[in-house]
Design a protein around this motif. Structure first.
Motif, mmCIF file in Angstrom:
data_model
loop_
_atom_site.group_PDB
_atom_site.id
_atom_site.type_symbol
_atom_site.label_atom_id
_atom_site.label_comp_id
_atom_site.label_asym_id
_atom_site.label_seq_id
_atom_site.Cartn_x
_atom_site.Cartn_y
_atom_site.Cartn_z
ATOM 1 N N TYR A 49 -6.025 2.901 -14.458
ATOM 2 C CA TYR A 49 -6.062 1.911 -15.507
ATOM 3 C C TYR A 49 -7.242 2.015 -16.493
ATOM 4 C CZ TYR A 49 -6.893 -2.737 -17.521
ATOM 5 O OH TYR A 49 -7.056 -3.797 -18.264
ATOM 6 N N PHE A 50 -8.346 2.334 -16.078
ATOM 7 C CA PHE A 50 -9.506 2.572 -16.944
ATOM 8 C C PHE A 50 -9.298 3.898 -18.054
ATOM 9 C CE2 PHE A 50 -11.079 -0.426 -14.031
ATOM 10 C CZ PHE A 50 -11.744 -1.590 -14.904
ATOM 11 N N SER A 51 -8.193 4.616 -17.614
ATOM 12 C CA SER A 51 -7.961 5.588 -18.504
ATOM 13 C C SER A 51 -6.875 5.301 -19.535
ATOM 14 C CB SER A 51 -7.553 7.077 -17.819
ATOM 15 O OG SER A 51 -6.406 6.698 -17.259
ATOM 16 N N GLY A 52 -6.729 4.013 -19.590
ATOM 17 C CA GLY A 52 -5.850 3.463 -20.515
ATOM 18 C C GLY A 52 -4.243 3.516 -20.315
ATOM 19 N N LYS A 53 -3.997 3.793 -18.915
ATOM 20 C CA LYS A 53 -2.434 3.735 -18.369
ATOM 21 C C LYS A 53 -2.215 2.571 -17.614
ATOM 22 C CE LYS A 53 -2.861 8.764 -18.242
ATOM 23 N NZ LYS A 53 -2.809 9.796 -17.684
ATOM 24 N N ARG A 54 -0.819 2.263 -17.121
ATOM 25 C CA ARG A 54 -0.571 1.184 -16.369
ATOM 26 C C ARG A 54 0.074 1.563 -14.840
ATOM 27 N NH1 ARG A 54 2.889 -2.375 -20.038
ATOM 28 N NH2 ARG A 54 3.941 -0.365 -20.783
ATOM 29 N N TYR A 55 0.049 0.682 -13.913
ATOM 30 C CA TYR A 55 0.502 1.086 -12.724
ATOM 31 C C TYR A 55 2.079 1.267 -12.785
ATOM 32 C CZ TYR A 55 -4.236 0.676 -11.326
ATOM 33 O OH TYR A 55 -5.388 0.660 -11.246
ATOM 34 N N ARG A 56 2.656 1.936 -11.555
ATOM 35 C CA ARG A 56 4.099 1.997 -11.357
ATOM 36 C C ARG A 56 4.058 1.028 -10.005
ATOM 37 N NH1 ARG A 56 7.457 4.858 -13.903
ATOM 38 N NH2 ARG A 56 6.852 6.182 -15.581
ATOM 39 N N PHE A 93 0.786 -1.335 0.237
ATOM 40 C CA PHE A 93 -0.007 -0.039 -0.161
ATOM 41 C C PHE A 93 1.014 1.238 -0.124
ATOM 42 C CE2 PHE A 93 -2.444 3.482 2.208
ATOM 43 C CZ PHE A 93 -3.558 3.413 1.211
ATOM 44 N N THR A 94 1.889 1.236 0.772
ATOM 45 C CA THR A 94 3.001 2.388 0.752
ATOM 46 C C THR A 94 3.669 2.658 -0.423
ATOM 47 O OG1 THR A 94 3.211 1.895 3.168
ATOM 48 C CG2 THR A 94 4.820 3.178 1.977
ATOM 49 N N GLU A 95 4.075 1.546 -1.318
ATOM 50 C CA GLU A 95 4.608 1.686 -2.518
ATOM 51 C C GLU A 95 3.613 2.370 -3.549
ATOM 52 O OE1 GLU A 95 7.025 2.012 -5.711
ATOM 53 O OE2 GLU A 95 7.503 1.549 -3.493
ATOM 54 N N MET A 96 2.265 1.840 -3.476
ATOM 55 C CA MET A 96 1.292 2.212 -4.278
ATOM 56 C C MET A 96 1.218 3.756 -4.222
ATOM 57 S SD MET A 96 -0.159 0.236 -6.667
ATOM 58 C CE MET A 96 -1.737 1.068 -6.964
ATOM 59 N N MET A 97 1.175 4.188 -2.767
ATOM 60 C CA MET A 97 0.864 5.542 -2.505
ATOM 61 C C MET A 97 2.035 6.131 -3.133
ATOM 62 S SD MET A 97 -0.439 5.332 1.257
ATOM 63 C CE MET A 97 0.354 6.632 1.714
ATOM 64 N N ARG A 98 3.392 5.935 -2.903
ATOM 65 C CA ARG A 98 4.442 6.553 -3.559
ATOM 66 C C ARG A 98 4.373 6.488 -5.096
ATOM 67 N NH1 ARG A 98 8.657 3.566 -1.435
ATOM 68 N NH2 ARG A 98 8.518 4.839 0.468
ATOM 69 N N SER A 99 4.032 5.630 -5.569
ATOM 70 C CA SER A 99 4.287 5.245 -7.013
ATOM 71 C C SER A 99 2.946 6.030 -7.927
ATOM 72 C CB SER A 99 4.363 3.885 -7.541
ATOM 73 O OG SER A 99 5.579 3.375 -7.115
ATOM 74 N N ASN A 100 1.881 5.994 -7.340
ATOM 75 C CA ASN A 100 0.576 6.398 -8.082
ATOM 76 C C ASN A 100 -0.281 7.455 -7.558
ATOM 77 O OD1 ASN A 100 0.809 4.045 -10.233
ATOM 78 N ND2 ASN A 100 0.975 3.034 -8.314
ATOM 79 N N GLY A 101 0.409 7.840 -6.587
ATOM 80 C CA GLY A 101 -0.146 9.051 -5.940
ATOM 81 C C GLY A 101 -1.249 8.757 -4.819
ATOM 82 N N VAL A 102 -1.636 10.010 -4.037
ATOM 83 C CA VAL A 102 -2.642 9.771 -3.067
ATOM 84 C C VAL A 102 -3.379 11.111 -2.814
ATOM 85 C CG1 VAL A 102 -1.101 10.494 -0.973
ATOM 86 C CG2 VAL A 102 -2.736 8.942 -0.627
ATOM 87 N N ILE A 103 -4.490 11.062 -2.385
ATOM 88 C CA ILE A 103 -5.477 12.336 -2.336
ATOM 89 C C ILE A 103 -5.319 12.599 -0.648
ATOM 90 C CG2 ILE A 103 -7.551 13.335 -2.303
ATOM 91 C CD1 ILE A 103 -8.043 11.545 -4.761
ATOM 92 N N TYR A 104 -5.028 13.861 -0.327
ATOM 93 C CA TYR A 104 -5.030 14.307 0.994
ATOM 94 C C TYR A 104 -6.214 15.438 1.215
ATOM 95 C CZ TYR A 104 -0.291 12.264 1.995
ATOM 96 O OH TYR A 104 0.562 11.682 2.082
ATOM 97 N N VAL A 105 -6.575 15.376 2.435
ATOM 98 C CA VAL A 105 -7.661 16.155 2.772
ATOM 99 C C VAL A 105 -7.042 16.658 4.302
ATOM 100 C CG1 VAL A 105 -10.106 16.926 3.341
ATOM 101 C CG2 VAL A 105 -9.444 15.285 1.463
#
Length: 74
Positions: free
Chosen positions: A34-41, A5-17
């Motif tokens: 993914y559904f906008s045609g991109k792939r994950y890091r 989860f930490t790696e996904m946050m670092r690689s693909n962004g996170v939303i803060y409030v």
């Protein structure tokens, strides 16, 4: 290896409030990648189309589970 989860946050962004992670919106953002045609890091590498698809559907199932369990508590 770090927490996935930490790696996904670092690689693909996170939303803060207000300095807190908005988990629901972050999951929706990750699903939209993914559904906008991109792939994950992950770990600095771009994943294959198949791996990205598996992650996207896993995130959808996680999102659905969280939505259902949250509604039961409300």
């Amino acid at each position: 290896m770090e927490n996935p989860f930490t790696e996904m946050m670092r690689s693909n962004g996170v939303i803060y409030v207000n300095n807190h992670i908005e988990f629901r919106d972050t999951l929706m953002r990750w699903i939209a990648i993914y559904f906008s045609g991109k792939r994950y890091r992950y770990n600095g590498e771009i994943l294959s189309e198949r791996d990205s698809e598996e992650i996207a559907f896993g995130l959808i199932y996680l999102f659905d589970y969280l939505e259902r369990t949250h509604r039961k508590k409300s």
